[in-house]
Design a protein around this motif. Structure first.
Motif, short mmCIF file in Angstrom:
data_model
loop_
_atom_site.label_atom_id
_atom_site.label_comp_id
_atom_site.label_asym_id
_atom_site.label_seq_id
_atom_site.Cartn_x
_atom_site.Cartn_y
_atom_site.Cartn_z
N UNK A 287 3.28 11.04 5.15
CA UNK A 287 3.81 9.69 5.32
C UNK A 287 3.93 8.96 4.00
N UNK B 99 -1.71 12.82 6.04
CA UNK B 99 -1.41 11.46 5.60
C UNK B 99 -0.38 11.47 4.47
N UNK C 163 4.72 4.42 3.63
CA UNK C 163 3.88 4.12 4.79
C UNK C 163 2.82 3.09 4.41
N UNK C 164 2.56 2.19 5.31
CA UNK C 164 1.55 1.18 5.04
C UNK C 164 0.33 1.43 5.92
N UNK C 165 -0.79 1.64 5.30
CA UNK C 165 -2.02 1.67 6.07
C UNK C 165 -2.37 0.24 6.42
N UNK D 115 0.84 -1.18 0.00
CA UNK D 115 0.00 0.00 0.00
C UNK D 115 0.88 1.24 0.00
N UNK E 120 0.98 5.62 -0.41
CA UNK E 120 0.30 6.90 -0.56
C UNK E 120 1.24 7.80 -1.35
#
Lengths: 210, 612
Positions: A90, A87, B1-3, A65, A67
């Motif tokens: 990050x 967010x 970043x990993x959710x 995942x 972003x």
């Protein structure tokens, strides 16, 4: 129909082999994108997630995942996917995510819910960073659902094909969070349910799904 | 970043055993699980021996079926399968049959083993589930209240005994050698008396008795005693009630094991309700009795948060009611003169079963000798009147059905009581069966134990009537457990659409009824359900395992009831909404209801010859 034909004709011999194999034996990569809007020319990829399916098993531990740290304009994203400017801090440059994704494209059959839109964004993004990509085999859970409902002679309304509505039809659990990762998992589960239903568990040639 | 995988983390962290483990365990499970879609079409490829896995159901419903086709359980959301072969390495026995397709999480052996070694509670959970002893282990760990402990756990073992032909001097020597303040006198391996330091002082020195005389002159004959398996609470009750400080402890064969002293108990934590009972037994005026009774509700409220076993609350309340009754009878005699004849004050229903709640009403009666004079009759009528009235002032409400010693219907001679029972037993109409359920749970409270014993002996002879047992068994089976076909809960609904399960009516009451029936058929005298079961085990009346199962179920259900009384809104009392239970509790509850159902059927088969 014309699109499908064009895609099929353009496939290399290896891909033709992939298309002949049983849909339960193929390896899939389920991809989901969160976007700032629906226009590939203006809007951007906010986040990107994928996870693999092999042998009818979704491997959660191999999910990824990302972003996109460099979104110019978030628009409604904080509301839809809970991603705000905080967010983004990050996040990573989108190119890093694309670099990880590119080698996977050759190994897996891609699965999207609404492939046309997501693939368009991905193709643009790869192009933007001068990363050439070959033709791939793609499956669209939305199209599969559309076809299934049409064959049943059902009238299909505007909202009947969104992910939640499709999942509800298979009594899959309701998910409250919406980010690329959850949606990728949700799509993967929907896909497994569809495969079981439309093939009565026996499996069919992958080409019939494409 | 990993959710993170939020949906997975949330679901897993709410499931037993993960809801009791570090979050890291949930995280590990989520990152190692595989999500699969299990359908009728592909069911054969899961749960097979090529690679054993742990399966956790997220949606859908699935049957586990034995090789012979027998249904083991219907599983749904939050339930596991596949773990037995992970634990034992044995081949998988059961097969999976999909009822509704759904999502299942799958964990491979090595990940399972990791969690198992990392988290003891994780392993324990599955080992227990596997041992299929969920019910009995559930509360075992919790029984840590001191007054619930077995006497054998708090006493000093080692009985000091001598025979009744020993002299007083020999007795004193032996006590001093062993450094004890009391000694048991044994004849033909039977306990016949107890001598304490105080006896040596009051009955020997103070009266200048010759120490060469026999110890039997100074011992307290026919002393009270208690069994090692009783609870500390019972011992306290006995000591306070009879104002004794030494209580011989016997094993099942009446062999003495040691002496329990009030000092032993003082070493344990002090308990307010027990002290209250002590005060009630010493009250000298009716006003005092009432004043102490006013403390009961508040006291129990404070106490109920501390005790894990609701059966103790029932015992406490019944103990308090007994104390109030005894003291009121004593005070009545102070005012009106001692009773002209022996009598027994008895109680019925929940007080007799020691399952009283703050809302239970009075169920009591007077048992009198035959052929009383009119004057004697009116003495006891006045006693019944007085005690019932004062009990109601103390907060124990009057019985709407008038089952009270103040009513002429319940202030009867032995033969009148027997005639009453005999009528119900010989012509078991629905009303008679209902009466039997109340009146056959009876217990002696105060007065002459001999009188009561002779009555209860005649009663148990009279009630041994096959037709009566058959109609009781039939009645038991008119009430059903709330489990539908394939092990799903059948819920009831309030007018406000709350769905619920009635644990009392559809669980506890059925068990009480079944146990009463067996107790009557075996002449077991106790009224408390757990005690009846224990005595039935001793009498080898039924399969031991079945009886223990019933006891486990009874405790589990009463336990859940306690919780429902504390924290439910919009539901009738004794009811719960199964949605608020953890998956483990749901599983246990189903198991409990299932066992109750089996016991119902067994009772019907045994007593009604299955003719339902």
């Amino acid at each position: 129909m014309f699109n499908t034909l064009k895609r099929l004709l353009g496939f290399s011999p290896e891909l033709q082999d992939t298309l002949q194999q049983n849909c339960f034996r193929a390896k899939y990569l389920v991809i989901d994108l969160e976007l700032t809007g629906l226009n590939p020319k203006q809007d951007e990829i906010v986040s990107l997630a994928w996870l693999p399916i092999e042998d009818q098993r979704i491997f959660v531990g191999q999910s990824e995942h990302f972003i996109n740290a460099h979104v110019n304009e978030l628009k409604q994203s904080p509301i839809f996917h809970g991603i705000d400017s905080h967010a983004l801090e990050g996040g990573v440059p989108l190119v890093l995510a694309l670099q990880q994704l590119r080698p996977l494209l050759d190994k897996y059959v891609l699965v999207f819910h609404n492939a046309e839109l997501d693939w368009l964004f991905l193709k643009n993004a790869f192009g933007q960073f001068n990363m050439p990509i070959a033709a791939t085999v793609m499956v669209d859970t939305m199209k599969i659902e559309h076809k299934r409902l049409s064959l049943q002679g059902q009238e299909i309304g505007f909202d009947d094909l969104n992910l939640a509505a499709c999942r509800a039809r298979y009594s899959l659990p309701e998910y409250l969070t919406h980010n690329a990762l959850t949606d990728a998992l949700a799509t993967a589960e929907l896909f497994l349910a569809q495969l079981n239903k439309i093939t009565s568990g026996k499996g069919i040639a992958l080409r019939q799904l494409v | 970043m990993t959710i993170e995988q939020k949906e997975l983390l949330r679901f897993i962290s709410e499931q037993a055993p993960f809801n009791q483990l570090d979050f890291a365990a949930t995280d590990y499970f989520v990152s190692h699980l595989q999500v699969v879609y299990v359908s009728k079409e592909n069911q054969h490829q899961w749960l097979n021996n090529q690679a054993p896995n742990l399966y956790l159901i997220r949606s859908g419903s699935f049957d586990l079926v034995e090789p012979n086709g027998e249904l083991v359980a219907r599983l749904s959301e939050g339930e596991y399968f596949g773990y037995p072969s992970l634990l034992t390495g044995d081949d998988i026995q059961n097969q999976l049959q999909v009822q509704t397709d759904g999502i299942v999480y799958l964990l491979e052996q090595d990940a399972f083993d990791f969690l198992r070694h990392q988290y003891k509670a994780f392993e324990q959970y599955f080992v227990r589930a596997h041992a299929n002893r969920l019910l009995s282990t559930h509360y075992k760990n919790k029984a840590d209240n001191w007054s619930e402990r077995r006497i054998s756990e708090v006493m000093n073992k080692g009985a000091v005994t001598l025979s009744p032909d020993a002299s007083i001097r020999q007795t004193a020597k032996k006590m001093s050698q062993h450094g004890v303040s009391s000694i048991m006198v044994m004849e033909h391996e039977r306990l016949v008396g107890v001598v304490t330091d105080r006896d040596l002082r009051n009955r020997v020195l103070a009266t200048e008795l010759d120490p060469r005389e026999s110890v039997s002159l100074i011992m307290s004959a026919k002393p009270k005693y208690i069994f090692e398996n009783n609870r500390v609470f019972s011992a306290l009750h006995l000591m306070l009630r009879h104002n004794i400080h030494h209580l011989p402890v016997l094993d099942e064969n009446h062999k003495p094991l040691g002496m329990l002293t009030s000092t032993d108990l003082l070493r344990q934590q002090k308990s307010d309700p027990v002290q209250l009972i002590g005060r009630i037994y010493k009250a000298t005026t009716v006003a005092d009795v009432k004043r102490y009774a006013m403390e009961i509700p508040e006291l129990l409220q404070g106490f109920s948060h501390k005790v894990e076993d609701i059966s103790l609350i029932g015992k406490l309340l019944s103990g308090i009611t007994d104390a109030l009754t005894s003291r009121l009878i004593y005070l009545f005699q102070e005012d009106h003169g001692a009773a002209p004849t022996p009598f027994s004050w008895i109680c019925f229903g929940s007080q007799a079963r020691e399952e009283q709640t703050l809302h239970s009403d009075q169920d009591n009666g007077l048992l009198l000798p035959d052929e009383l004079t009119a004057a004697q009759q009116s003495y006891f009528a006045a006693m019944g009147e007085f005690v019932c009235e004062q009990l109601s002032v103390c907060g124990i409400v009057k019985c709407p059905g008038n089952i009270m010693a103040s009513s002429p219907e319940c202030c009867l001679s032995i033969s009148a009581w027997l005639a009453k029972f005999s009528h119900w037993v010989s012509s078991p109409s629905p009303q008679a069966v209902l009466n039997c359920k109340i009146f056959f749970d009876l217990r002696f409270v105060e007065g002459s134990n001999e009188l009561y014993k002779s009555f209860s002996l005649k009663l148990s002879e009279m009630s041994k009537n096959q037709i009566f047992f058959a109609s009781m068994a039939t009645d038991i089976n008119t009430n059903s457990v709330p489990i539908g076909l394939f092990n799903q809960f059948k819920l009831e609904q309030t007018p406000h659409k709350y769905k619920y399960l009635d644990l009392k009516k559809r669980g506890v009451v059925i068990i009480n009824d079944i146990v009463r029936l067996y107790a009557l058929s075996k002449g077991v005298k106790a009224a408390n359900t757990v005690e009846r079961i224990d005595l039935l085990v001793k009498a080898q009346a039924n399969n031991k395992r079945d009886l223990y199962d019933l006891k486990d179920c009874w405790r589990f259900l009463t336990q859940l009831r306690l919780r429902s009384q504390i924290n439910q809104e919009g539901l009738p009392s004794n009811c719960i909404n199964p949605e608020t239970l953890t998956s483990l509790e749901k599983h246990q509850l189903k198991e409990a209801f299932f066992l109750v159902k089996q016991a119902q059927q067994a009772a019907a088969f045994k007593f009604a010859r299955g003719s339902l």
